[in-house]
Motif scaffolding. Structure first.
Motif, PDB file in Angstrom:
ATOM      1  N   LEU A  64      -1.324 -10.805 -15.172  1.00  0.00           N
ATOM      2  CA  LEU A  64      -0.913 -10.681 -13.773  1.00  0.00           C
ATOM      3  C   LEU A  64      -0.609  -9.231 -13.393  1.00  0.00           C
ATOM      4  CD1 LEU A  64       1.428 -13.778 -13.777  1.00  0.00           C
ATOM      5  CD2 LEU A  64      -0.704 -13.590 -12.489  1.00  0.00           C
ATOM      6  N   GLN A 120      -1.274  -8.319  -9.830  1.00  0.00           N
ATOM      7  CA  GLN A 120      -0.303  -8.862  -8.877  1.00  0.00           C
ATOM      8  C   GLN A 120       1.051  -8.165  -9.006  1.00  0.00           C
ATOM      9  OE1 GLN A 120      -2.336 -10.744 -10.846  1.00  0.00           O
ATOM     10  NE2 GLN A 120      -3.665 -11.549  -9.249  1.00  0.00           N
ATOM     11  N   TRP A 133       2.200  -8.395  -4.940  1.00  0.00           N
ATOM     12  CA  TRP A 133       1.907  -9.781  -4.569  1.00  0.00           C
ATOM     13  C   TRP A 133       3.201 -10.587  -4.470  1.00  0.00           C
ATOM     14  CZ3 TRP A 133       2.607 -14.216  -7.796  1.00  0.00           C
ATOM     15  CH2 TRP A 133       2.096 -15.393  -7.269  1.00  0.00           C
ATOM     16  N   HIS A 189       0.511  -4.855  -0.962  1.00  0.00           N
ATOM     17  CA  HIS A 189      -0.540  -5.713  -1.507  1.00  0.00           C
ATOM     18  C   HIS A 189      -1.824  -5.600  -0.690  1.00  0.00           C
ATOM     19  CE1 HIS A 189      -2.014  -8.947  -3.983  1.00  0.00           C
ATOM     20  NE2 HIS A 189      -2.317  -9.676  -2.931  1.00  0.00           N
ATOM     21  N   TYR A 209      -4.992  -4.317  -2.962  1.00  0.00           N
ATOM     22  CA  TYR A 209      -5.577  -5.485  -3.627  1.00  0.00           C
ATOM     23  C   TYR A 209      -6.632  -6.130  -2.744  1.00  0.00           C
ATOM     24  CZ  TYR A 209      -5.683  -9.833  -6.376  1.00  0.00           C
ATOM     25  OH  TYR A 209      -6.076 -10.884  -7.162  1.00  0.00           O
ATOM     26  N   ALA A 227      -6.232 -14.659 -11.058  1.00  0.00           N
ATOM     27  CA  ALA A 227      -6.552 -14.233  -9.691  1.00  0.00           C
ATOM     28  C   ALA A 227      -7.359 -15.300  -8.959  1.00  0.00           C
ATOM     29  CB  ALA A 227      -7.310 -12.911  -9.714  1.00  0.00           C
ATOM     30  N   THR A 261      -5.170 -16.076  -5.874  1.00  0.00           N
ATOM     31  CA  THR A 261      -5.606 -15.372  -4.657  1.00  0.00           C
ATOM     32  C   THR A 261      -7.038 -15.693  -4.268  1.00  0.00           C
ATOM     33  OG1 THR A 261      -6.268 -13.413  -5.956  1.00  0.00           O
ATOM     34  CG2 THR A 261      -4.014 -13.461  -5.113  1.00  0.00           C
ATOM     35  N   PRO A 285      -9.608  -9.899  -9.177  1.00  0.00           N
ATOM     36  CA  PRO A 285      -8.492  -8.964  -9.027  1.00  0.00           C
ATOM     37  C   PRO A 285      -8.921  -7.518  -8.815  1.00  0.00           C
ATOM     38  CG  PRO A 285      -8.708  -9.659 -11.312  1.00  0.00           C
ATOM     39  CD  PRO A 285      -9.735 -10.421 -10.546  1.00  0.00           C
TER      40      PRO A 285
END
Length: 878
Positions: free
Chosen positions: A527, A530, A535, A542, A546, A569, A573, A577
């Motif tokens: 992560l 993030q 995030w 973010h 990102y 990711a 999301t 990533p």
């Protein structure tokens, strides 16, 4: 939005000040302090996404030893970062420390001489032994909280060592953007992501066969496996039948006979087809077992029929699952045979045989089983030695066992064909540098045989954020976990009560119990995009960073860090990533063998930096292509040091001619000041180098960019500078001098920028002699400023005249006279086109070669210098 001057020259004239004796020594300390003081590499949050270039820097395991590989791979990333910054990008370049997990625990155990025992009460005044015990069994037992405090304490010290190395190496990270994978922020992100996985059905708890390291007493994921060759032996063992001859199997693990649940052969194996559906009885333990068919059985291995045990290896797990067999474990989590006789072993003889094994290590149990089989007559012949591949935990010293345990998993496509295809599609969406590294990702995803096991039975890690209600009998209700709210994160269920409960209800009927486990370190480091981009807690940051632009990493952790990051990711999301991944190779020893402590071939980074300096080491690292394993080569590092020294000395010569910032074409000087053909040829070559190096950097081929720049630099210093010295001193008038001064200043200006990503200390030192600010905040070079000077220039004039000068030098060397010895006459033969080029630079050639007369002759062969007549050695040079 604030004015963003990144990637532009710092305005304002400056006085040219060149030291009498410039040197590389001391530059690292000087500029490291200056860059930090002036925030040269600080990320500007007042920006837009299009301006940002964000890097997911690998967080090194700070508890590990410093090695030359750290200098190698992190320099390669920094070269890219510095280039992007000079192109005008607002570079988001954080640094993290992966300080949780087994490596840190192991280092803390050995450093302080302690072992964690959660049953020991916390001692707020605890101090570790002044000197740790020699033997691990004599280590002090400390509470979980005391152990975590010691981990925190040592990790901070280790991280400082790494930061000092990276600063000295010249990494242009923003040191205000740091994180630790165990800090509150990282724990919050890790726990929130897991709870999101849990809510979406992507995380689940299962009681299943698990790879287990008996030394660390923890579960191990598929990605952490390492195959190692180990000596073993095949034991030919007889299973009896009610009627007919016994069935012989061959096994390397006779100690697992009491865990046997079936025999298996290939369905097409005619030898055993008559036995399918029948039963046999295991030797020593008298358990009736079915004989089954499965396509994974290998007819050409051993006797062609195998025993299925729960569990000897991962193939056993597959057979157990697909053939729906019972579970009969006999190996405990400590690597010893379970003390209590299993319920399926009954009868005086079988129970007595098991009692001989109970409590033994698997090694001792194997010896005892072989002894018992010999006595019973069920061992045919002697064991046959064999070398076979065995699964190890990558950080472990003993072969892994497979035990049944309750663990947390995250879905990754290992049990879901549709998800696996989606992961493969994500891999295709990512831009790989070099492209062939994608195959490693594809092979890993295609070969997955299970979901990602993320729980670990350790102490220093991110706690799994769940509690379990206890029923009236005090048994956990695992399918109804209690989870915290987002506002409560981060939590530690082992130390904090479950929401809606108080501490008095812990571990009592009707109360709760906390999950005692922590996440695998990859579950948190996966992560990192993030964590660093904000995030879930900083939407503005973010949105600006990102998905990230770059994931740099080594090839051996594609299966772990890169793949797991893609999995997280995708679930969290619904994206990759990052857009690009650069994959570095290994650093090998000079014999091209992998470095390791056990082999004694590890190179300590500080020793190398002390000996050669940072720029030299960076040159070696930047000379290696992405994805290529590279031998540690002091010879290459020495070349880098010579290059940095030559850059400083050549710059001193150029600036000694009286050139300054205003001499650079495009900075106040018109292109038409460059009138001499040799000067225009130089700038034409420079324009080509700038264009090609820029494209190489854009393609992440920084090694190619360095090669192009270095090759041009040596042409500049060895040929051009030597050719124009006379004119630079004013020997041919002001116009000719102004022409060479403009060419010298423009070329030096561009070379400093071109070399800046690789040689940051030497280039910024020279820049400070005649320019304001830092070269690292200047724009990447462009030929636009001197385009008018090279519009119809012939770049080969410099090449041809330089070759002729080399011929004159060679003649003098062979005659063993000084290079300033006069050449009374010489003939230079060349093709017609080359003769024209020689004529264009003849004045400079004569001056540089101290030649009175040079006859140019057109011919059909390559350029040659002949009939050289030198002045007598005692005659003074003109």
């Amino acid at each position: 939005m604030a004015d963003n001057t990144q990637g532009t020259d710092t305005p304002g004239p400056t006085t040219v000040t060149v030291p009498d004796k410039p040197a590389l020594e001391g530059l690292e300390a000087k500029f490291s302090a200056r860059w930090r003081e002036e925030a040269t590499f600080r990320f500007d949050r007042d920006t837009e996404r299009a301006q940002v270039y964000s890097i997911d820097t690998p967080p090194p395991t700070a508890s590990g030893s410093l090695h030359v590989g750290h200098m190698f791979s992190y320099t390669q990333t920094d070269v890219v970062a510095r280039y992007q910054r000079m192109t005008g990008k607002n570079v988001f370049y954080p640094m993290g420390w992966d300080d949780n997990g087994l490596p840190t625990e192991r280092r803390v155990q050995n450093y302080f001489g302690v072992r964690c025992d959660p049953a020991v009460p916390y001692d707020p005044d605890y101090q570790p032994p002044a000197k740790p015990a020699r033997n691990e069994r004599d280590f002090e037992q400390v509470s979980r909280k005391n152990f975590i405090e010691l981990c925190e304490r040592l990790a901070v010290d280790d991280e400082k060592v790494f930061e000092d190395l990276f600063t000295r190496l010249g990494l242009s990270v923003d040191w205000d953007l740091t994180y630790r994978t165990i800090d509150d922020h990282s724990r919050r992100v890790s726990q929130k992501a897991f709870l999101a996985n849990l809510a979406a059905g992507d995380a689940y708890l299962a009681d299943a066969p698990t790879l287990w390291d008996v030394t660390f007493r923890t579960a191990v994921a598929q990605a952490e496996l390492e195959d190692r060759e180990r000596p073993g032996a095949y034991h030919r063992v007889a299973f009896s039948r009610a009627e007919g001859e016994p069935v012989h199997i061959e096994t390397t693990r006779p100690e697992l006979l009491p865990a046997c649940v079936a025999l298996v052969a290939h369905p097409d194996d005619e030898r055993y087809q008559p036995l399918f559906g029948s039963t046999v009885v295991s030797p020593l333990f008298g358990v009736e077992l079915p004989v089954l068919a499965h396509h994974l059985a290998q007819p050409d291995k051993g006797s062609g029929i195998a025993m299925i045990c729960t569990f000897g290896d991962l193939t056993d797990v597959t057979w157990w699952r697909e053939l729906e067999l019972p579970t009969r474990p006999v190996v405990g989590r400590d690597g010893r045979i379970l003390a209590e006789t299993p319920e399926w072993i009954r009868g005086e003889g079988p129970e007595a045989a098991y009692a001989e094994l109970a409590g033994k290590t698997v090694f001792s149990a194997k010896e005892k089983v072989v002894e018992l089989l010999r006595e019973s007559g069920d061992l045919e012949g002697e064991p046959k030695p064999v070398v076979h591949t065995v699964n190890f935990y990558e950080k472990g010293d003993k072969p892994l066992e497979v035990v049944t345990s309750r663990q947390w998993y995250i879905r990754n496509g290992g049990r879901d064909a549709a998800r696996r295809e989606r992961m493969l599609a994500r891999g295709a969406e990512l831009t790989w540098h070099p492209t062939f590294m994608k195959a490693r990702y594809d092979d890993w995803v295609a070969g997955l045989n299970g979901d990602w096991l993320v729980s670990r039975q350790r102490f220093f890690g991110v706690p799994i954020p769940v509690w379990y209600p206890l029923d009236a009998h005090g048994e956990p209700v695992y399918d109804s976990p209690i989870v915290p709210s987002e506002e409560q994160l981060p939590v530690d269920p082992a130390a904090e009560p479950a929401p809606g409960h108080d501490e008095s209800q812990r571990d009592v009927p009707g109360g709760f119990t906390g999950d005692p486990d922590v996440f695998d370190t990859w579950a948190t480091s996966s992560l990192s995009p993030q964590i660093v981009t904000g995030w879930s807690h900083d939407p503005d940051l973010h949105a600006k960073t990102y998905p990230m632009d770059l994931r740099p990493q080594a090839h051996e952790i594609i299966r772990t860090w890169l793949f797991s990051s893609v999995v997280r990711a995708d679930a969290i999301t619904d994206s990759l990533p990052w857009t690009d991944a650069t994959i570095s190779g290994w650093v090998l020893d000079p014999d091209r063998k992998k470095m390791s402590k056990s082999k004694g071939n590890v190179v300590v980074p500080t020793d190398t930096l002390d000996k050669f300096g940072s720029d030299a080491v960076r040159y070696w690292a930047a000379s290696a292509r992405l994805g290529a394993d590279t031998a540690f080569d002091e010879g290459q590092i020495k070349i880098g040091r010579r290059l940095a020294i030559k850059l400083i000395n050549a710059s001193k010569f150029v600036l000694a001619q009286g050139v300054h910032e205003g001499s650079v074409l495009g900075a106040g000087v018109a292109a038409d000041v460059v009138t001499e053909p040799l000067d225009r040829a130089l700038l034409a070559q420079l324009a080509t180098v700038v264009e090609r190096a820029t494209q190489a950097f854009a393609d992440y081929e920084y090694a190619r960019a360095l090669q192009l720049t270095e090759q041009f630099f040596w042409t500049f210093t060895d040929d051009y500078v030597e050719l124009v010295k006379d004119r630079a001193y004013g020997a041919r008038g002001e116009a000719a001098q102004a022409s060479v001064h403009a060419a010298l200043a423009t070329t030096l200006d561009a070379l400093l920028r071109l070399f800046a990503p690789v040689l940051p200390f030497a280039t910024d030192e020279v820049w400070s002699w005649w320019r304001a600010g830092s070269v690292h905040r200047a724009a990447w070079p462009s030929p636009e400023g001197f385009a008018g000077a090279v519009a119809d220039a012939d770049p080969e004039i410099l090449t041809t005249v330089g070759e002729a000068l080399s011929g004159l030098r060679k003649a003098k060397s062979e005659a063993k006279v000084k290079q300033r010895t006069e050449v009374r006459s010489a003939t230079i033969a060349a093709a017609a086109g080359e003769v024209a080029r020689l004529e264009a630079g003849l004045g400079d050639l004569k001056a540089a070669g101290n030649a009175a007369e040079l006859m140019l002759v057109a011919g059909d062969e390559g350029l040659s210098v002949r009939d050289v007549e030198l002045a007598p050695a005692d005659q003074p040079a003109r």
